[in-house]
Design an enzyme around this catalytic site. Sequence first.
Site, PDB file in Angstrom:
ATOM      1  N   HIS A  98     -37.795  18.443   2.688  1.00 42.63           N
ATOM      2  CA  HIS A  98     -37.251  17.172   3.184  1.00 42.63           C
ATOM      3  C   HIS A  98     -35.720  17.238   3.173  1.00 42.63           C
ATOM      4  O   HIS A  98     -35.045  16.436   2.511  1.00 42.63           O
ATOM      5  CB  HIS A  98     -37.742  15.990   2.349  1.00 42.63           C
ATOM      6  CG  HIS A  98     -37.604  14.686   3.068  1.00 42.63           C
ATOM      7  ND1 HIS A  98     -38.411  13.598   2.809  1.00 42.63           N
ATOM      8  CD2 HIS A  98     -36.729  14.279   4.013  1.00 42.63           C
ATOM      9  CE1 HIS A  98     -38.047  12.591   3.590  1.00 42.63           C
ATOM     10  NE2 HIS A  98     -37.023  12.974   4.320  1.00 42.63           N
ATOM     11  N   GLU A 127     -44.589  14.200  -1.594  1.00 40.53           N
ATOM     12  CA  GLU A 127     -43.365  14.957  -1.851  1.00 40.53           C
ATOM     13  C   GLU A 127     -42.924  14.740  -3.296  1.00 40.53           C
ATOM     14  O   GLU A 127     -42.981  13.628  -3.790  1.00 40.53           O
ATOM     15  CB  GLU A 127     -42.251  14.513  -0.887  1.00 40.53           C
ATOM     16  CG  GLU A 127     -42.574  14.756   0.564  1.00 40.53           C
ATOM     17  CD  GLU A 127     -41.465  14.325   1.525  1.00 40.53           C
ATOM     18  OE1 GLU A 127     -40.404  13.868   1.053  1.00 40.53           O
ATOM     19  OE2 GLU A 127     -41.670  14.439   2.736  1.00 40.53           O
ATOM     20  N   ARG A 150     -41.956  12.021   9.156  1.00 44.92           N
ATOM     21  CA  ARG A 150     -42.544  11.668   7.876  1.00 44.92           C
ATOM     22  C   ARG A 150     -43.893  12.367   7.759  1.00 44.92           C
ATOM     23  O   ARG A 150     -44.611  12.538   8.740  1.00 44.92           O
ATOM     24  CB  ARG A 150     -42.759  10.139   7.780  1.00 44.92           C
ATOM     25  CG  ARG A 150     -41.486   9.338   7.538  1.00 44.92           C
ATOM     26  CD  ARG A 150     -41.004   9.488   6.119  1.00 44.92           C
ATOM     27  NE  ARG A 150     -39.858   8.616   5.833  1.00 44.92           N
ATOM     28  CZ  ARG A 150     -38.592   8.988   6.012  1.00 44.92           C
ATOM     29  NH1 ARG A 150     -38.318  10.167   6.525  1.00 44.92           N
ATOM     30  NH2 ARG A 150     -37.605   8.175   5.690  1.00 44.92           N
TER      31      ARG A 150
HETATM   32  C1  8YV Z   1     -33.901  11.316   3.209  1.00 43.29           C
HETATM   33  C2  8YV Z   1     -34.606  10.678   5.434  1.00 43.29           C
HETATM   34  O1  8YV Z   1     -34.540  10.083   3.048  1.00 43.29           O
HETATM   35  O2  8YV Z   1     -32.917   9.407   6.422  1.00 43.29           O
HETATM   36  C3  8YV Z   1     -34.134   9.498   6.186  1.00 43.29           C
HETATM   37  O3  8YV Z   1     -34.996   8.673   6.580  1.00 43.29           O
HETATM   38  O4  8YV Z   1     -35.775  10.950   5.405  1.00 43.29           O
HETATM   39  C4  8YV Z   1     -33.635  11.534   4.685  1.00 43.29           C
HETATM   40  O5  8YV Z   1     -32.333  11.276   5.057  1.00 43.29           O
HETATM   41  C5  8YV Z   1     -32.725  11.263   2.271  1.00 43.29           C
HETATM   42  O6  8YV Z   1     -33.244  11.299   0.973  1.00 43.29           O
HETATM   43  C6  8YV Z   1     -31.914   9.997   2.397  1.00 43.29           C
HETATM   44  O7  8YV Z   1     -31.008   9.917   1.305  1.00 43.29           O
END
Ligand code: 8YV
Length: 305
Positions: free
Chosen positions: A271, A253, A224
């Site tokens: 991401h 983001e 993150r």
């Molecule tokens: C994205 C992620 O959030 O799984 C997570 O924690 O950061 C990624 O997979 C994705 O947008 C989930 O749909």
Amino acid sequence: MEQIVKVGEFPPELQRRIDQEFVCLDPDVVLKDDGLRSRVRAIVTRSNYHVPVELIHQLPALEIIATSGVGYDGIPLEEARVRNITVTNTPGVLDAAVCELGIGLLLAMLRKIPGADDYVRSGEWQNGAYPLTTSLSGMHVGIVGLGRIGKEFARRLEPFGVSVGYGGGRQQDVPWCYFPSVMSLAGWADILVLCCRGGEDTHRLIDATVLDALGDGWIVNLSRGSVVDEAALCHALQRGSLQGAALDVFEEEPLNDSPLRSLGNVVLSPHAGSATVQTRIQMLRLTLDNLHAVLQGNPALTPVL
Ligand code: 8YV
């Protein structure tokens, strides 16, 4: 079909799959209708969205918050715990995709692959050889956060002839070198790979002091943006004390007009760790299965809470 609240947006091809099993409602629509608001039992979301605690307060019948993703730092866990609301995520099904991208970003960063592509396309190659880059083999790679994804990443590193260390948590029964702190790991590593979860516990875990300990190394962030002090990272990259970075996540983001976008020693990714067709379908299936399980009075498949 059960009416549920949807926080955030899913790509159309995934939304169509949800619409075959649930009726998704926008939070604003639900909050304007007291009857609906008192009946809704579920929230579906994705891990890069935040579920407002105020929304949870307005839904007295809420039983489950299901996120499609492994991270749940966008969900007010304490509020859910107090209300005995089940929170589910989608661990495991996305590990391979995230690690595949992570290996790709690591190599792109060390071998300056995006720059090499530009070099050929622009015709610069006519003027001479592309500058020498850096081998991965023989490096010390430190993994911050040896959870599922961290372990999967370490396993995928081994064929590259590197030394793997880990830190930022408890010692584990694994064939890699344990460091009791992120600082000590950074002092040993040539490359730090961030695989830890986001949230309060890891907020700006990688700050200027850790970057100083990493010295003229590299950093890959698969976790993150909140885990890194992005201003300190930019400063270290701009002054060249840090040799390079590969980033799939950012404090804000989509990435705004950050200095990161103009640095030649940075590889940027939107991401996209889990963003493959196969993986997102698997994540969504698990999300929907969690919703069906809890709404039918059964235990969740992958509960966080
Ligand atoms: C994205 C992620 O959030 O799984 C997570 O924690 O950061 C990624 O997979 C994705 O947008 C989930 O749909």
